[in-house]
Design an enzyme around this catalytic site. Structure first.
Site, PDB file in Angstrom:
ATOM      1  N   ASN A 270      52.493  -5.946   2.675  1.00 38.25           N
ATOM      2  CA  ASN A 270      53.648  -5.090   2.403  1.00 38.25           C
ATOM      3  C   ASN A 270      54.165  -5.410   0.994  1.00 38.25           C
ATOM      4  O   ASN A 270      54.617  -6.521   0.730  1.00 38.25           O
ATOM      5  CB  ASN A 270      54.728  -5.372   3.461  1.00 38.25           C
ATOM      6  CG  ASN A 270      55.962  -4.517   3.270  1.00 38.25           C
ATOM      7  OD1 ASN A 270      56.016  -3.672   2.375  1.00 38.25           O
ATOM      8  ND2 ASN A 270      56.962  -4.749   4.117  1.00 38.25           N
TER       9      ASN A 270
ATOM     10  N   ALA B  17      53.954 -10.431   2.988  1.00 38.50           N
ATOM     11  CA  ALA B  17      54.482  -9.872   1.739  1.00 38.50           C
ATOM     12  C   ALA B  17      54.483 -10.943   0.648  1.00 38.50           C
ATOM     13  O   ALA B  17      53.552 -11.021  -0.161  1.00 38.50           O
ATOM     14  CB  ALA B  17      55.878  -9.298   1.948  1.00 38.50           C
TER      15      ALA B  17
ATOM     16  N   HIS C 161      60.761  -1.550  10.047  1.00 37.73           N
ATOM     17  CA  HIS C 161      60.697  -2.878   9.435  1.00 37.73           C
ATOM     18  C   HIS C 161      62.073  -3.532   9.488  1.00 37.73           C
ATOM     19  O   HIS C 161      63.098  -2.853   9.455  1.00 37.73           O
ATOM     20  CB  HIS C 161      60.209  -2.789   7.972  1.00 37.73           C
ATOM     21  CG  HIS C 161      59.892  -4.131   7.401  1.00 37.73           C
ATOM     22  ND1 HIS C 161      60.860  -4.956   6.881  1.00 37.73           N
ATOM     23  CD2 HIS C 161      58.729  -4.806   7.325  1.00 37.73           C
ATOM     24  CE1 HIS C 161      60.280  -6.086   6.488  1.00 37.73           C
ATOM     25  NE2 HIS C 161      59.001  -6.025   6.740  1.00 37.73           N
TER      26      HIS C 161
ATOM     27  N   GLU D 191      57.833  -9.795  13.790  1.00 34.89           N
ATOM     28  CA  GLU D 191      58.265 -10.706  12.720  1.00 34.89           C
ATOM     29  C   GLU D 191      59.663 -11.243  13.028  1.00 34.89           C
ATOM     30  O   GLU D 191      60.623 -10.475  13.000  1.00 34.89           O
ATOM     31  CB  GLU D 191      58.349  -9.956  11.383  1.00 34.89           C
ATOM     32  CG  GLU D 191      57.084  -9.249  10.975  1.00 34.89           C
ATOM     33  CD  GLU D 191      57.157  -8.743   9.538  1.00 34.89           C
ATOM     34  OE1 GLU D 191      56.303  -9.160   8.755  1.00 34.89           O
ATOM     35  OE2 GLU D 191      58.071  -7.965   9.205  1.00 34.89           O
TER      36      GLU D 191
HETATM   37  O1  G3P Z   1      56.471  -6.969   6.078  1.00 40.70           O
HETATM   38  C1  G3P Z   1      56.094  -8.295   5.948  1.00 40.70           C
HETATM   39  C2  G3P Z   1      57.238  -9.168   5.807  1.00 40.70           C
HETATM   40  O2  G3P Z   1      58.441  -8.795   6.322  1.00 40.70           O
HETATM   41  C3  G3P Z   1      56.964 -10.619   5.833  1.00 40.70           C
HETATM   42  O3  G3P Z   1      57.434 -11.050   4.610  1.00 40.70           O
HETATM   43  O4  G3P Z   1      57.486 -12.461   2.648  1.00 40.70           O
HETATM   44  O5  G3P Z   1      57.647 -13.452   4.924  1.00 40.70           O
HETATM   45  O6  G3P Z   1      55.482 -12.507   4.158  1.00 40.70           O
HETATM   46  P1  G3P Z   1      56.980 -12.460   4.058  1.00 40.70           P
END
Ligand code: G3P
Length: 223
Positions: free
Chosen positions: A10, A202, A94, A142
């Site tokens: 992302n 991300a 999200h 998440e």
């Molecule tokens: O969409 C993926 C995201 O929310 C995770 O972010 O920076 O923890 O990999 P990150």
């Protein structure tokens, strides 16, 4: 549909992954996907979509689409127009763009009708079960408190991964990906061992000094 297990990157609105940088980063990711044969997709913003899509072969998702029909809707885009532009899939709900359950249902059913994949993000096992009832193509769980941090969901909340997979399975067979804080191959390996069909990531890629090397490392955990 994505080949699973997959890594989905992302781009968010990170400077390193927006505008011209989005194209550069997408090309690097595309290169690594080809070199390794791994299944990798990316999620970009609508302005960058065409520049990116024209530069790569991997699937390109949008990070968000509005749950609206055509008409008097200023500043909105919908699933139908996304399809017309060649979008492969959409992230829905999200953590940084939460929706009402009715909107999630609308997007999942419209996307299914026109042939756009849906990856619905969730924050825990019970929300994942609720979303499973809507029948999206993928669920990406998440824990919000771990997003953007350095400790991955697979290290900090392994039980949330297994509980989510079981909760989803009790409703419908939908592949579950996980994300938040994923930074290396070991994080991915643990997630896959726990039953996840891939990761949504991300900052581990967008903020990496060497995104190619960071992605290579992540992919090593898929094997
Ligand atoms: O969409 C993926 C995201 O929310 C995770 O972010 O920076 O923890 O990999 P990150």
């Amino acid at each position: 549909m994505l080949r699973l297990p997959a890594v989905v990157v992302n781009f968010k609105l990170y400077r390193q992954a927006s505008g011209k940088n989005a194209v550069e980063l997408a090309k690097k990711i595309d290169y690594v996907a080809k070199e390794t044969g791994a299944s990798v997709a990316i999620a970009v913003n609508p302005l960058d979509f065409h520049f990116v899509k024209d530069s790569v072969e991997i699937p390109v998702y949008l990070q968000h689409v509005d749950a609206v029909d055509f008409g008097a809707r200023t500043g909105r885009i919908n699933v139908e127009i996304a399809k017309e532009h060649g979008v492969d899939g959409i992230l829905v709900n999200h953590s940084e763009r939460r929706l009402k359950i009715a909107d999630i249902e609308y997007l999942v059913s419209r996307a299914r009708k026109v042939g756009v994949d849906t990856m619905v993000c969730t924050n825990n096992p019970s929300v994942s079960a609720a979303v499973a009832a809507l029948g999206p193509d993928y669920i990406a769980m998440e824990p919000p408190e771990l997003i953007g941090g350095d400790i991955s969901v697979s290290k900090a909340r392994p039980e949330a991964i297994t509980e989510t997979i079981n909760a989803v399975k009790s409703i419908k067979e939908i592949p579950v990906l996980v994300g938040a804080g994923v930074k290396n191959g070991e994080d991915v390996r643990r997630a896959v061992e726990l039953g996840a069909k891939g990761v949504l990531v991300a900052s581990g890629i967008t903020k990496a000094r060497d995104p190619k090397a960071a992605l290579m490392d992540l992919i090593s955990g898929l094997m």
